[in-house]
Scaffold this motif. Sequence first.
Motif, PDB file in Angstrom:
ATOM      1  N   ILE A 165      33.930  84.701  17.485  1.00  0.00           N
ATOM      2  CA  ILE A 165      34.909  83.690  17.899  1.00  0.00           C
ATOM      3  C   ILE A 165      35.508  84.077  19.244  1.00  0.00           C
ATOM      4  CG2 ILE A 165      37.061  82.510  17.296  1.00  0.00           C
ATOM      5  CD1 ILE A 165      36.504  83.426  14.357  1.00  0.00           C
ATOM      6  N   CYS A 166      35.625  83.104  20.118  1.00  0.00           N
ATOM      7  CA  CYS A 166      36.359  83.262  21.376  1.00  0.00           C
ATOM      8  C   CYS A 166      37.530  82.282  21.319  1.00  0.00           C
ATOM      9  CB  CYS A 166      35.455  82.959  22.563  1.00  0.00           C
ATOM     10  SG  CYS A 166      36.261  83.135  24.179  1.00  0.00           S
ATOM     11  N   SER A 167      38.744  82.799  21.330  1.00  0.00           N
ATOM     12  CA  SER A 167      39.904  81.917  21.227  1.00  0.00           C
ATOM     13  C   SER A 167      41.111  82.590  21.859  1.00  0.00           C
ATOM     14  CB  SER A 167      40.213  81.590  19.762  1.00  0.00           C
ATOM     15  OG  SER A 167      41.271  80.659  19.662  1.00  0.00           O
ATOM     16  N   GLY A 168      41.839  81.828  22.656  1.00  0.00           N
ATOM     17  CA  GLY A 168      43.030  82.359  23.310  1.00  0.00           C
ATOM     18  C   GLY A 168      44.003  81.247  23.615  1.00  0.00           C
ATOM     19  N   GLY A 169      44.633  81.341  24.792  1.00  0.00           N
ATOM     20  CA  GLY A 169      45.664  80.367  25.101  1.00  0.00           C
ATOM     21  C   GLY A 169      45.820  80.112  26.574  1.00  0.00           C
ATOM     22  N   ILE A 170      46.697  79.179  26.864  1.00  0.00           N
ATOM     23  CA  ILE A 170      47.066  78.854  28.236  1.00  0.00           C
ATOM     24  C   ILE A 170      48.562  79.060  28.361  1.00  0.00           C
ATOM     25  CG2 ILE A 170      47.222  76.367  27.685  1.00  0.00           C
ATOM     26  CD1 ILE A 170      46.201  75.928  30.622  1.00  0.00           C
ATOM     27  N   PHE A 171      48.964  79.735  29.425  1.00  0.00           N
ATOM     28  CA  PHE A 171      50.349  80.189  29.550  1.00  0.00           C
ATOM     29  C   PHE A 171      50.980  79.628  30.822  1.00  0.00           C
ATOM     30  CE2 PHE A 171      47.769  83.205  27.233  1.00  0.00           C
ATOM     31  CZ  PHE A 171      48.452  83.248  26.033  1.00  0.00           C
ATOM     32  N   GLY A 172      52.259  79.279  30.674  1.00  0.00           N
ATOM     33  CA  GLY A 172      52.967  78.614  31.765  1.00  0.00           C
ATOM     34  C   GLY A 172      53.197  77.153  31.462  1.00  0.00           C
ATOM     35  N   MET A 173      53.045  76.796  30.163  1.00  0.00           N
ATOM     36  CA  MET A 173      53.227  75.417  29.725  1.00  0.00           C
ATOM     37  C   MET A 173      54.666  75.112  29.322  1.00  0.00           C
ATOM     38  SD  MET A 173      50.262  73.782  29.726  1.00  0.00           S
ATOM     39  CE  MET A 173      50.542  72.504  28.525  1.00  0.00           C
ATOM     40  N   GLY A 174      55.521  76.141  29.367  1.00  0.00           N
ATOM     41  CA  GLY A 174      56.892  75.974  28.913  1.00  0.00           C
ATOM     42  C   GLY A 174      57.174  76.740  27.641  1.00  0.00           C
ATOM     43  N   GLU A 175      56.137  77.407  27.107  1.00  0.00           N
ATOM     44  CA  GLU A 175      56.290  78.220  25.900  1.00  0.00           C
ATOM     45  C   GLU A 175      57.122  79.466  26.202  1.00  0.00           C
ATOM     46  OE1 GLU A 175      53.428  80.383  28.237  1.00  0.00           O
ATOM     47  OE2 GLU A 175      53.514  78.241  27.781  1.00  0.00           O
ATOM     48  N   ASN A 176      57.700  80.065  25.176  1.00  0.00           N
ATOM     49  CA  ASN A 176      58.454  81.306  25.379  1.00  0.00           C
ATOM     50  C   ASN A 176      57.632  82.497  24.889  1.00  0.00           C
ATOM     51  OD1 ASN A 176      58.781  81.464  22.534  1.00  0.00           O
ATOM     52  ND2 ASN A 176      60.678  80.277  22.636  1.00  0.00           N
ATOM     53  N   PHE A 177      58.200  83.703  25.024  1.00  0.00           N
ATOM     54  CA  PHE A 177      57.431  84.891  24.647  1.00  0.00           C
ATOM     55  C   PHE A 177      57.192  84.964  23.145  1.00  0.00           C
ATOM     56  CE2 PHE A 177      57.471  86.997  28.793  1.00  0.00           C
ATOM     57  CZ  PHE A 177      56.246  87.657  28.731  1.00  0.00           C
TER      58      PHE A 177
END
Length: 326
Positions: A198-210
């Motif tokens: 599996i390859c799975s991650g995220g995109i950051f800088g969308m307004g999410e917090n830590f």
Amino acid sequence: MFDVNELKEKVLNGYKVTKEDAMNLIDVPLEDLTSAADEIRKSFCQNRFDACMLINVKSGRCSENCKFCAQSGHYDTDIDIYPLLSKEELKERSLAIYNSGFKRISYVASGRKVTKKDFEIMADLIEELKEENSDIKICVSLGLLTKDQISTLNEVGVDRIHNNLESSRNYFKEICTTHSYDEKLDTIEMIHSENVMICSGGIFGMGENFEDRIDLALQLREFGVKSIPINVLNPIKGTPVENNEILSNDETCRIIAIFRFINPDAYIRMAGGRALLGDNGRNAFQSGANAGILGNMLTTPGVELDNDLELLEELGFEITYSIEGL
């Protein structure tokens, strides 16, 4: 007082970082954090670097409304739009990458799901390539898949299936409303049950917090994901996030370091947006990252390949295509 080096030593000895531990890492001085994370990377992964190159096999007109995506049909963006490339063109592009010395290729198709016809074309191509070139590594990103499709991909020799969770369960609804977090989790669970990587991650800088970022890292660990793309939002004109501020290099490195503490033996992959960091990812690769997408991204330019190869050599990485640990 929280001691990052004490936590590092525990991780090196097999300890699994808790959410409370990870939340404490948010305030650790960055240099101390990244240095500790890089030690963890060296201990678990040595200097192996997992590289892949993308082919955008079908572009645009996606039915989904992911706020970051230039290929969404919901937004007016300036991108090339085309149906699935022919089998002949896909094979030609694949062999051009393979014959240049890069053995891992990732096929990415826009859309919630691929059509039956498109899926059959892809499966036939992959089977043919694997039969003719035993050491070629093929990864696919084809949206939400069925169990039968995943089984077929396994049978034809796909090495890894990509399906980004993008963010935490809590924040995902702020990113996309046309499909659910559970649909993504269901797909990943089926991939896992078929014993496909599996390859799975995220995109950051969308307004999410830590906390959202940490929740994502913990979710990926729960599924045993060993290839984790880290995408820095590239705010594309025409998308709802076109005015978002680009993440700083320092914040990106803190994300990577925390992901390394939580997923010590994973390939943490610098993906989209790396060219925005100002140093082509140098600091990121010294903060625990040990994989990357080389060349161009799907709809945006990447880092010049020669510059990447020079940087990786300078940092002591060796590009490998072993499935060890994945």
